[in-house]
Write a protein that holds these residues in place. Structure first.
Motif, PDB file in Angstrom:
ATOM      1  N   ARG C   8      37.884 -22.580  -9.182  1.00 41.27           N
ATOM      2  CA  ARG C   8      37.325 -22.704 -10.521  1.00 41.27           C
ATOM      3  C   ARG C   8      36.875 -24.134 -10.769  1.00 41.27           C
ATOM      4  O   ARG C   8      35.776 -24.385 -11.266  1.00 41.27           O
ATOM      5  N   ASN C   9      37.732 -25.082 -10.380  1.00 40.68           N
ATOM      6  CA  ASN C   9      37.383 -26.484 -10.620  1.00 40.68           C
ATOM      7  C   ASN C   9      36.126 -26.886  -9.864  1.00 40.68           C
ATOM      8  O   ASN C   9      35.293 -27.637 -10.370  1.00 40.68           O
ATOM      9  N   ARG C  10      36.019 -26.383  -8.633  1.00 37.62           N
ATOM     10  CA  ARG C  10      34.844 -26.761  -7.852  1.00 37.62           C
ATOM     11  C   ARG C  10      33.573 -26.243  -8.497  1.00 37.62           C
ATOM     12  O   ARG C  10      32.571 -26.950  -8.565  1.00 37.62           O
ATOM     13  N   LEU C  11      33.619 -25.012  -8.981  1.00 35.72           N
ATOM     14  CA  LEU C  11      32.449 -24.443  -9.657  1.00 35.72           C
ATOM     15  C   LEU C  11      32.106 -25.259 -10.887  1.00 35.72           C
ATOM     16  O   LEU C  11      30.943 -25.571 -11.149  1.00 35.72           O
ATOM     17  N   LEU C  12      33.147 -25.614 -11.654  1.00 34.09           N
ATOM     18  CA  LEU C  12      32.894 -26.395 -12.861  1.00 34.09           C
ATOM     19  C   LEU C  12      32.264 -27.740 -12.529  1.00 34.09           C
ATOM     20  O   LEU C  12      31.345 -28.196 -13.211  1.00 34.09           O
ATOM     21  N   THR C  13      32.783 -28.381 -11.451  1.00 33.34           N
ATOM     22  CA  THR C  13      32.204 -29.669 -11.079  1.00 33.34           C
ATOM     23  C   THR C  13      30.741 -29.510 -10.710  1.00 33.34           C
ATOM     24  O   THR C  13      29.899 -30.328 -11.088  1.00 33.34           O
ATOM     25  N   LEU C  14      30.451 -28.460  -9.976  1.00 29.50           N
ATOM     26  CA  LEU C  14      29.061 -28.209  -9.595  1.00 29.50           C
ATOM     27  C   LEU C  14      28.197 -28.034 -10.838  1.00 29.50           C
ATOM     28  O   LEU C  14      27.102 -28.610 -10.945  1.00 29.50           O
ATOM     29  N   ALA C  15      28.719 -27.251 -11.781  1.00 29.36           N
ATOM     30  CA  ALA C  15      27.972 -27.048 -13.023  1.00 29.36           C
ATOM     31  C   ALA C  15      27.779 -28.373 -13.740  1.00 29.36           C
ATOM     32  O   ALA C  15      26.696 -28.682 -14.254  1.00 29.36           O
ATOM     33  N   GLY C  16      28.849 -29.181 -13.738  1.00 31.78           N
ATOM     34  CA  GLY C  16      28.755 -30.491 -14.375  1.00 31.78           C
ATOM     35  C   GLY C  16      27.668 -31.344 -13.746  1.00 31.78           C
ATOM     36  O   GLY C  16      26.900 -32.016 -14.446  1.00 31.78           O
ATOM     37  N   VAL C  20      24.369 -33.102 -15.365  1.00 32.71           N
ATOM     38  CA  VAL C  20      24.000 -34.515 -15.204  1.00 32.71           C
ATOM     39  C   VAL C  20      22.552 -34.632 -14.732  1.00 32.71           C
ATOM     40  O   VAL C  20      21.776 -35.457 -15.240  1.00 32.71           O
ATOM     41  N   VAL C  21      22.188 -33.790 -13.758  1.00 32.59           N
ATOM     42  CA  VAL C  21      20.817 -33.853 -13.245  1.00 32.59           C
ATOM     43  C   VAL C  21      19.825 -33.550 -14.368  1.00 32.59           C
ATOM     44  O   VAL C  21      18.807 -34.228 -14.527  1.00 32.59           O
ATOM     45  N   LEU C  22      20.164 -32.555 -15.164  1.00 33.90           N
ATOM     46  CA  LEU C  22      19.290 -32.210 -16.282  1.00 33.90           C
ATOM     47  C   LEU C  22      19.154 -33.378 -17.244  1.00 33.90           C
ATOM     48  O   LEU C  22      18.059 -33.733 -17.703  1.00 33.90           O
ATOM     49  N   LEU C  23      20.295 -34.004 -17.510  1.00 33.38           N
ATOM     50  CA  LEU C  23      20.300 -35.156 -18.411  1.00 33.38           C
ATOM     51  C   LEU C  23      19.407 -36.272 -17.882  1.00 33.38           C
ATOM     52  O   LEU C  23      18.607 -36.863 -18.613  1.00 33.38           O
ATOM     53  N   LEU C  24      19.548 -36.533 -16.577  1.00 37.99           N
ATOM     54  CA  LEU C  24      18.722 -37.589 -15.980  1.00 37.99           C
ATOM     55  C   LEU C  24      17.244 -37.242 -16.120  1.00 37.99           C
ATOM     56  O   LEU C  24      16.418 -38.105 -16.427  1.00 37.99           O
ATOM     57  N   TYR C  25      16.935 -35.976 -15.896  1.00 38.94           N
ATOM     58  CA  TYR C  25      15.540 -35.559 -15.992  1.00 38.94           C
ATOM     59  C   TYR C  25      15.014 -35.799 -17.400  1.00 38.94           C
ATOM     60  O   TYR C  25      13.915 -36.320 -17.604  1.00 38.94           O
ATOM     61  N   LEU C  26      15.824 -35.438 -18.380  1.00 35.71           N
ATOM     62  CA  LEU C  26      15.394 -35.622 -19.760  1.00 35.71           C
ATOM     63  C   LEU C  26      15.189 -37.096 -20.093  1.00 35.71           C
ATOM     64  O   LEU C  26      14.226 -37.488 -20.740  1.00 35.71           O
ATOM     65  N   ILE C  27      16.133 -37.909 -19.629  1.00 43.97           N
ATOM     66  CA  ILE C  27      16.010 -39.340 -19.927  1.00 43.97           C
ATOM     67  C   ILE C  27      14.773 -39.920 -19.268  1.00 43.97           C
ATOM     68  O   ILE C  27      14.006 -40.680 -19.863  1.00 43.97           O
ATOM     69  N   ASP C  28      14.590 -39.519 -18.009  1.00 43.97           N
ATOM     70  CA  ASP C  28      13.480 -40.074 -17.269  1.00 43.97           C
ATOM     71  C   ASP C  28      12.152 -39.729 -17.935  1.00 43.97           C
ATOM     72  O   ASP C  28      11.195 -40.503 -17.888  1.00 43.97           O
ATOM     73  N   ASN C  29      12.089 -38.546 -18.538  1.00 50.80           N
ATOM     74  CA  ASN C  29      10.833 -38.116 -19.135  1.00 50.80           C
ATOM     75  C   ASN C  29      10.809 -38.288 -20.642  1.00 50.80           C
ATOM     76  O   ASN C  29       9.984 -37.702 -21.327  1.00 50.80           O
ATOM     77  N   SER C  30      11.754 -39.038 -21.144  1.00 55.52           N
ATOM     78  CA  SER C  30      11.835 -39.171 -22.596  1.00 55.52           C
ATOM     79  C   SER C  30      10.723 -40.030 -23.157  1.00 55.52           C
ATOM     80  O   SER C  30      10.466 -40.024 -24.353  1.00 55.52           O
ATOM     81  N   GLY C  31      10.074 -40.805 -22.296  1.00 52.85           N
ATOM     82  CA  GLY C  31       8.998 -41.658 -22.791  1.00 52.85           C
ATOM     83  C   GLY C  31       9.511 -42.977 -23.337  1.00 52.85           C
ATOM     84  O   GLY C  31       8.736 -43.885 -23.609  1.00 52.85           O
ATOM     85  N   SER C  32      10.827 -43.095 -23.487  1.00 47.86           N
ATOM     86  CA  SER C  32      11.333 -44.366 -24.010  1.00 47.86           C
ATOM     87  C   SER C  32      11.813 -45.211 -22.848  1.00 47.86           C
ATOM     88  O   SER C  32      12.828 -44.922 -22.240  1.00 47.86           O
TER      89      SER C  32
END
Lengths: 384, 272, 459
Positions: C8-16, C20-32
């Motif tokens: 369970r923990n491994r799956l959660l870490t993967l999801a986490g 994070v990757v999604l967050l990075l993508y959003l930041i990178d394309n935030s325009g700021s």
């Protein structure tokens, strides 16, 4: 061993003057006096470090900044007086706290005692008058600055270090670093962000030259004042520590705070006194530094290097030992100034001036690895 | 197994150990007793390398260990507990008892980070070994207590943890510094049995410092008596306890003259 | 150690990680670009702070020399990766202390020299950067070894000062004539490629590697040994831990990652200069590690976030405003602090309710407001004031507050884990175990339990 070092120095001087003919004897006399001056300044600051360490085993990182505060406060006192009334009241308030603190030492009363409050009120009125009407000279500025900076020193202890009595030493050290950074930036915020010229009217900065073997040595009258003030202040401190009740209490507390407390010593008061005295000496050093160099660097930078160097001096001499601090300060002054004179810049040799600032650190590391108790100091080890 | 020959150590003006000689044979339980300040803990400190003796020799399994660092002496096969408990306070019981296995680790830090099979095997072995040592004390330090930080443990449990920790070093000789200090009679009886089991089942040779005569009398094969850093008597418990020099050291000259015995212990068999 | 919830923990870490990757993508394309830079800085300083945590938090040795290691890594990386145009500009400036020889030290030339000309091309700058970072880290770790040696003989505060001394010596020497052929003296290197340091992907990936290594190390036998040294060095030695090896290992690893962080730092700024590595940098990292927690990687990251936020978004504090505005704002904050202290004391029923912590801020705050009210008309209160240095003041006050009220840091020793999220505790007994444990120490309770079970059995 000291004789051996002096012999080597003598040989080197002889070489530089007579063989390589790049310097004159006069220049070394000049270097001697400037080393003495610098050493005296380091000694005054180092005393503050060593006293605080001796009593609560804390390396008071913020002491360099206390030195800075002393210098800048004195600058404002001799260059901006007379003040307007509100400013005069503010300044007088600080000075009065200092006077009140000294008064509590005199009689052993608490700060709230009527006599002390009376003294405070009188001094408040008196100094408000002085600060709003007179234009202060540098001596008065130095004395008032010593009082004010003493209060700052006590405040630092009260606010940042007292709540951590009994905490692990590293927490205290980190707090001291924080206080140091705070004061640096507070100085930037309130004093200035540029270099400040420091030129009060005084005969002590007048040039003074004399002849050595036909060559002239150009210095100022400060070569008399600086060591003189060192001697006066250190003697005063020594008398205070050895002859007064509080001085005895200080020595007892530095040996065993718990037992001292059981013997009726108010340990917190003693610690505050140590901070006050150390800060006073640092303020004097600050004024002398300004007189010596003619200007003050910006507040975030001014106290940093001298502070760390003075701390190194205290360690070299033996942290916790008053004579050690003086010895260490003088040694460091000579190390920085005289050593660079012994290896001057010549066409084939770049000289070692640019490495000057590292000497203190290198000496510090060497002493800590070879003889951590310093040249004069005590040995503190852990019991299993 | 352990031979101490003419050991001497002074601290400034105080002579802590004077010309001390005795030996411990494999499989023995030897007790060192003596009034406070007799130099018992100093003796331990010299054996474990914390202090360097001024003169004399300490040989373990035939080799001299004088001058070695404490961690080297553990490698050689000697471990100790401390009079005032020196546990890793903020770490769990399990972590405390697994740390002594670290010096046996054959993998380097990179293997540890990468969790190589070799490293994982050693980790598992260390874990099992730690549990095995803790099981000496019954189930009380197992299950959930394993993961509790040591500072929540009772005093007796802390002492037990420290003993398990010393055993977990895979040492062959254990130095126990007042293992029953601060324990009540029933806990003391229990620890006495455990020390005996440590020798019988665990195969440890034990040198212990103790004040409680009942414990000493119950399990010691031999007793060495120190006073002011000197050995004043050696032998079985019965011999030592009636030795006039020992009586004088503990009870004073008058008692020695009156022929009293230094056997001050409570008979363990009478405990409930 | 057997971990029942491992999958369970491994799956959660993967999801986490996915989050994070999604967050990075959003930041990178935030325009700021400000946000991008701030996040990249968070990652870079995060690397330095998390590695500092290995020595400071896990091993318990206060090291104040991290800025020196970063300088080494930064300069080495910069020299190795500096593009040709920048090198030419240095020579043409006429003020450089570097020679043709020293200026030709670069990864590109190295690749050419060993026959891999294709890798020397600009398209492979990313590969060259990785190699340069690695070498920068290695150089720094050598200095970590040097700094680690005094740690074998010195304790606590003395050692801290020695590490500070090392850091400062490195900084002071870097600009001297002894080393300026390699460092270009006080001028340093301008024109360091910035696409790596300013990239959230690069910096966060390397932060991820750092956190991975540090966490794995902390929860291994080596980590336990280091923590044993922190708790009680003498006991650790008495249990066979080789103090010298462990301490030096800690310093070497810390210095390595600090060097890598330094390399990314010069890339982030775009230049490598000595005054980018002042003690102020060390102070920021110290705040991050101390506020976050002794040994807690999660805490250190949180601390880094706070520090970077204040540094990057704190500019409004350092502008010029009217003095009366300052007084009002400052008075408000101080008053709030005083009220907060009062409520705290009232809630905890502490007496006296109006002690110094309450009336001093209240008094000062009121004074400030009064002064602001009275100001119009009083010459000296009119005028404006620049909040120079307020960010550092804020951080230093924060540090003092943490040291006084919670010296072990906000997170203390606890770490983020999925088990903690689900409130699973291994150090509490289950009901069944609770019964067993009681039996061992209290025979009466055992009797009662036995009788109760018998009763339930009869029913």
């Amino acid at each position: 061993m000291v004789a051996a070092i002096l012999l080597l120095i003598g040989l080197r001087i002889h070489y530089l003057v007579n063989v390589a003919e790049v310097r004159s004897y006069a220049s070394f006399v000049g270097a001697f006096f400037s080393s003495l001056q610098l050493g005296s300044l380091y000694a005054l600051i180092a005393l503050g470090y060593t006293m605080v360490y001796g009593i609560i085993r804390l390396i008071n990182f913020a002491h360099g900044e206390v030195f800075m505060v002393g210098a800048f406060v004195s600058y404002f006192l001799f260059s901006n007086t007379p003040y307007t009334v509100p400013g005069a009241i503010l300044g007088a308030a600080f000075v009065s706290f200092g006077v009140m603190f000294l008064a509590t030492l005199w009689r052993g009363h608490r700060l709230g005692h009527p006599l002390i409050l009376a003294v405070g009120a009188v001094s408040l009125v008196a100094f408000t008058f002085v600060l709003s009407t007179a234009s202060l000279g540098w001596i008065m500025a130095m004395i008032l600055s010593m009082l004010t900076t003493g209060v700052v020193g006590v405040a630092i202890d009260r606010i940042a270090y007292r709540p951590l009595r009994g905490a692990p030493r590293l927490s205290l050290l980190i707090t001291a670093i924080a206080v140091s950074i705070f004061l640096q930036n507070f100085g930037l915020l309130t004093f200035s962000q540029r270099q400040t010229p420091f030129r009060p009217e005084t005969m002590w900065t007048d040039p003074f030259s004399f002849d050595v073997l036909g060559q002239a040595v150009f210095t100022t009258n400060l070569i008399i004042l600086t060591p003189l003030l060192l001697v006066v202040l250190v003697t005063g401190l020594h008398l205070f520590v050895t002859r007064t009740r509080i001085g005895r209490a200080m020595r007892a507390t530095s040996q065993d705070p718990e037992t001292a407390e059981m013997m009726g010593v108010n340990v917190n008061r003693v610690i505050a006194t140590v901070f006050f005295l150390g800060a006073m000496l640092a303020a004097a050093a600050g004024v002398l530094w300004g007189l010596n160099f003619g200007s003050l660097n910006q507040p975030a930078v001014f106290g940093l290097l001298p502070g760390i160097k003075a701390f190194s001096a205290a360690v070299i001499g033996g942290i916790g030992s008053l004579p050690g601090a003086v010895l260490g300060g003088l040694i460091l002054g000579f190390l920085e100034n005289f050593l660079t004179a012994l290896f001057p810049r010549t066409p084939d040799f770049a000289g070692i001036t640019e490495y000057k600032d590292t000497f203190a650190f290198i000496a510090l590391i060497l002493i800590l690895l070879v003889k951590p108790s310093g040249l004069v100091g005590e040995d503190l080890s852990e019991k299993v | 197994m352990l031979e101490i020959t003419n050991l001497s150590k002074a601290f400034g003006g105080l002579q802590a150990t004077t010309d001390l000689s005795f030996s411990v044979n494999e499989g023995e339980i030897v007790s060192v007793i003596g009034p406070n300040g007799a130099g018992k803990t100093t003796l331990f400190n010299q054996i474990t390398g914390v202090y360097r003796p001024d003169s004399g020799d300490i040989r373990f399994e035939g080799r001299s260990i004088v001058g070695r660092k404490p961690s080297q002496i553990v490698h050689a096969g000697i471990a100790r507990t401390f009079q005032n408990l020196r546990l890793f306070t903020n770490l769990s019981v399990l972590e405390n008892v697994m740390i002594p296995q670290h010096h046996k680790l054959r993998s380097n830090w990179l293997s540890a980070v990468l969790r190589t099979p070799g490293y994982m095997r050693q980790e598992k072995a260390a874990y099992e070994y730690a549990l095995d040592k803790l099981s000496f004390f019954g189930p009380r330090l197992m299950s959930f207590r394993l993961h509790q930080p040591v500072y929540v443990l009772s005093y007796a449990n802390r002492r037990r943890t420290e003993m398990a920790r010393a055993m977990a070093t895979e040492a062959r000789l254990l130095l126990l510094d007042e293992p029953s200090a601060g324990m009540n009679p029933s806990e003391t009886a229990e620890i006495t049995q455990i020390i005996r089991r440590m020798r019988d089942e665990g195969g440890y040779t034990i040198l212990l410092v103790e004040h409680k005569m009942n414990l000493v009398g119950e399990i010691s094969d031999r007793v060495v008596v120190l006073d002011y850093g000197r050995k004043i008597a050696e032998g079985s418990y019965r011999d030592v306890v009636d030795d006039p020099a020992v009586i004088e050291a503990y009870l004073g000259k008058r008692a020695a003259e009156e022929g009293r015995t230094a056997d001050l212990g409570v008979d363990l068999e009478e405990l409930p | 150690m057997p971990d029942p919830k491992r999958n369970r923990n491994r799956l959660l870490t993967l999801a986490g990680l996915g989050v994070v990757v999604l967050l990075l993508y959003l930041i990178d394309n935030s325009g700021s670009s400000k946000l991008v830079q701030a996040f990249a800085l968070f990652s870079i300083w995060g690397i330095a702070a998390v590695s500092l945590n290995l020595v400071n938090g896990v091993t318990g040795i206060l090291s104040l020399g991290q800025h020196g290691f970063m300088l080494i890594g930064g300069y080495v990386t910069a020299l190795l990766i500096l593009p040709v145009q920048s090198r030419i500009r240095i020579i043409e400036s006429g003020r450089s202390s570097m020679t043709e020889e020293t200026l030709s030290i670069s990864i590109a030339n190295f690749f050419s020299a060993i026959g891999l000309e294709s890798l020397a091309a600009p398209e492979y700058l990313w590969l060259q950067f990785i190699v340069a970072l690695f070498i920068g880290g290695l150089a720094a770790s050598f200095f970590g070894l040097l700094v680690g040696i005094p740690s074998l003989r010195l304790r606590g505060d003395y050692l801290a000062i020695v590490t500070l001394g090392f850091g400062e010596i490195i900084r002071l020497l870097a600009a001297t004539s002894m080393f300026s052929p390699y460092t270009n003296g006080a001028l340093g290197f301008a024109g360091v490629p910035a696409e790596f340091g300013k990239s959230v992907w690069w910096t966060t990936a390397i932060l991820g590697i750092t956190v991975f290594v540090m966490a794995r190390l902390k929860y291994s036998s080596y980590g336990r040994a280091l923590q044993g040294i922190r708790e009680d060095e003498i006991a650790a030695a008495a249990m066979g831990v080789n103090l010298a090896y462990s301490k030096i290992l800690a310093f070497v690893l810390t210095a390595f990652f600090a060097g890598v962080a330094g390399g990314l730092w010069v890339s982030w700024i775009g230049t490598a200069r000595v005054d980018q590595f002042l003690f102020t940098l060390m102070f920021f990292l110290l705040v991050a590690v101390s506020v976050g927690g002794t040994g807690s990687i999660t805490g250190v990251l949180m601390g880094t976030a706070i520090v970077v936020f204040i540094r990057q978004y704190g500019d409004p504090l350092e502008q010029t405003y009217a003095l009366t505005d300052w007084l009002r704002a400052g008075g408000l904050i101080v008053l709030a602090g005083g009220f907060g202290a009062f409520i705290y004391r009232a809630a905890r029923r502490l007496r006296p309710r109006l002690n110094a912590m309450v009336w001093v801020p209240l008094g000062l705050g009121t004074l400030a407001f009064a002064a602001a009210l009275v100001a119009p008309g009083q010459g000296w209160l009119e005028g404006s004031f620049r909040g120079f240095g307020l960010r550092a003041i804020l951080l230093s006050v924060l540090l003092v507050v943490i040291m006084v009220f919670r010296p072990e840091g906000v997170f203390g020793r606890s770490e983020f884990s999925w088990a903690a999220v689900f409130r699973e505790r291994r150090d509490r007994p289950s009901d069944e175990e609770r019964g067993q444990d009681a039996w061992l120490s209290n025979p009466d309770l055992a009797d009662r339990l036995a009788r109760q079970e018998k009763r339930e059995g009869d029913e």
